[in-house]
Scaffold this active site. Sequence first.
Site, PDB file in Angstrom:
ATOM      1  CE1 TYR A  56     -40.429   4.676  11.887  1.00 11.32           C
ATOM      2  CE2 TYR A  56     -41.150   3.671   9.840  1.00 11.32           C
ATOM      3  CZ  TYR A  56     -40.199   3.827  10.838  1.00 11.32           C
ATOM      4  OH  TYR A  56     -39.038   3.101  10.782  1.00 11.32           O
ATOM      5  CD  GLU A  58     -38.261   8.252  13.995  1.00  9.42           C
ATOM      6  OE1 GLU A  58     -38.074   9.470  13.861  1.00  9.42           O
ATOM      7  OE2 GLU A  58     -37.569   7.385  13.447  1.00  9.42           O
ATOM      8  CG  ASP A 202     -33.569  -7.787  33.155  1.00  9.11           C
ATOM      9  OD1 ASP A 202     -34.773  -8.076  32.937  1.00  9.11           O
ATOM     10  OD2 ASP A 202     -32.664  -7.957  32.314  1.00  9.11           O
ATOM     11  CB  THR A 228     -39.111  -9.488  28.062  1.00  6.34           C
ATOM     12  OG1 THR A 228     -39.331 -10.459  29.098  1.00  6.34           O
ATOM     13  CG2 THR A 228     -37.630  -9.439  27.720  1.00  6.34           C
ATOM     14  CE  LYS A 231     -37.423 -13.470  28.229  1.00  3.66           C
ATOM     15  NZ  LYS A 231     -36.072 -13.133  28.724  1.00  3.66           N
ATOM     16  NE  ARG A 237     -39.621 -12.731  20.847  1.00  3.31           N
ATOM     17  CZ  ARG A 237     -39.480 -13.906  21.462  1.00  3.31           C
ATOM     18  NH1 ARG A 237     -40.372 -14.838  21.319  1.00  3.31           N
ATOM     19  NH2 ARG A 237     -38.429 -14.141  22.211  1.00  3.31           N
TER      20      ARG A 237
HETATM   21  C1  LIG Z   1     -35.005 -12.590  28.162  1.00  2.00           C
HETATM   22  C2  LIG Z   1     -34.197 -11.628  28.951  1.00  2.00           C
HETATM   23  C3  LIG Z   1     -33.692 -10.452  28.391  1.00  2.00           C
HETATM   24  C4  LIG Z   1     -33.655 -10.184  26.919  1.00  2.00           C
HETATM   25  O1  LIG Z   1     -34.793 -10.156  26.241  1.00  2.00           O
HETATM   26  P1  LIG Z   1     -34.807 -10.280  24.643  1.00  2.00           P
HETATM   27  O2  LIG Z   1     -36.191  -9.864  24.354  1.00  2.00           O
HETATM   28  O3  LIG Z   1     -34.493 -11.694  24.327  1.00  2.00           O
HETATM   29  O4  LIG Z   1     -33.786  -9.333  24.092  1.00  2.00           O
HETATM   30  C5  LIG Z   1     -33.066  -9.544  29.226  1.00  2.00           C
HETATM   31  N1  LIG Z   1     -32.922  -9.803  30.523  1.00  2.00           N
HETATM   32  C6  LIG Z   1     -33.364 -10.940  31.094  1.00  2.00           C
HETATM   33  C7  LIG Z   1     -33.175 -11.153  32.551  1.00  2.00           C
HETATM   34  C8  LIG Z   1     -34.003 -11.886  30.322  1.00  2.00           C
HETATM   35  O5  LIG Z   1     -34.412 -13.023  30.888  1.00  2.00           O
END
Ligand SMILES: *Cc1c(COP(=O)(O)O)cnc(C)c1O
Length: 423
Positions: A56, A58, A202, A228, A231, A237
């Site tokens: 932990y 925080e 994003d 994220t 991807k 993750r």
């Molecule tokens: C995948 C994605 C997210 C969200 O990610 P999670 O890990 O699934 O919550 C946010 N914004 C965009 C543009 C994404 O492609």
Amino acid sequence: MHEPPIAQVAATDPQIAALIESEAQRQFAKLRMIPSENYVSLAVLEASGSVLTNKYSEGYAGRRYYEGQQFVDPIETIAKQRAQELFRADHANVQPYSGSPANLAVYLAFLSPGDTVMGMALPMGGHLTHGWSVSVTGKWFKSVQYGVRADTGRIDFDEVRDLALRERPKVIYCGGTAIPRTIDFPAFASVASEVGAVLVADIAHIAGLIAGGAHPSPAGHAQVITTTTHKTLRGPRGAMIMCDAAHATAIDKAVFPGLQGGPHDHTTAAIAVALKEAAAPSFSTYAHQVVANAKALAAALSGLGYTLVSGGTDNHLILMDLTAQEIAGKPAAKALDRAGIEVNYNTVPYDPRKPFDPSGLRIGTPAITTRGLSPEHMPQIAAWMDEAITAAKKDDEAVIERIAGNVRDLLADFPMPGFTQIA
Ligand SMILES: *Cc1c(COP(=O)(O)O)cnc(C)c1O
């Protein structure tokens, strides 16, 4: 067999072990072409499966609410520094649990309930968390949404600017989940600065392409970057928020204590490892190959008469409209999955069909590029997709099964990190 072995899971919980083994086998045997997915390296897998899950932490390095941070602090600091270097940001926060909470932290940092946010509409390629109506970001905030032009499939910056001038959003989001084209960060920055909005890029889908120099970077254009890590970036993750110095405190406070408790230290370590991998020259080769594969696949699919939104792709993903083929996205995706080709059904801009039964498919090359496939394989994959879609319309399961066999034969020669073939 799963790699590293999961003998202890098998001993404790054979039921779950068998399912994990089956999933590893499935990931090995299929052309995984969901654009948000990938295969992480064994190094990333090991770090995320480490004893750090026991801890932990925080707070932030040097300012924790728990003892015993001698090793977690440097791990998080290294991850943060690597993110800052790779994405050329003043500041990085590597604690968000995933992409959606990372975006929620941005709302908490810069907006109050009822304030206006502007983002791309979900059916146009945006993300739920960019203000879509069913998301908390559309329910608790006033959301205005832009789209793409019906004729070009591309963003119309006159529309974006007019909307921004009329609605005066405090935050503007760019980026999304089904955008096959390069995002024009300078154009968004100019609209945001005109209305005094914070521009948030994003880059969840394209982070790996940006890291590898295969897509322009939002650095210097967007004050805040969310992403994220799982991807195209090919990490565990998780998620990160990068920003300029002026927005750093607000972001950190929003993530903790605003939104989250303890960070997932095992994920932080795996993010650090993934960022080291992403800074290597071989990752730049990978990122460019992802794009080359997507372009080759798009050309082959176009050649077979398929309609691609915006006419093609600049990045890792293709959005295909099946209206002319007279089959909906869902039955096509299901047939492709049976044929060993995993894609997802997706809305296309101005889709006349319902979101749960849309007209399109979303197809991506990040995972198959990790497996080692190259542009010369793409015409064959396009041909299999075409055959499977045609077979689905005629309920010809024999053809679909034959393709699944062909796919398995092809992939047998392309190793997958996380799985060893037993001779
Ligand atoms: C995948 C994605 C997210 C969200 O990610 P999670 O890990 O699934 O919550 C946010 N914004 C965009 C543009 C994404 O492609």
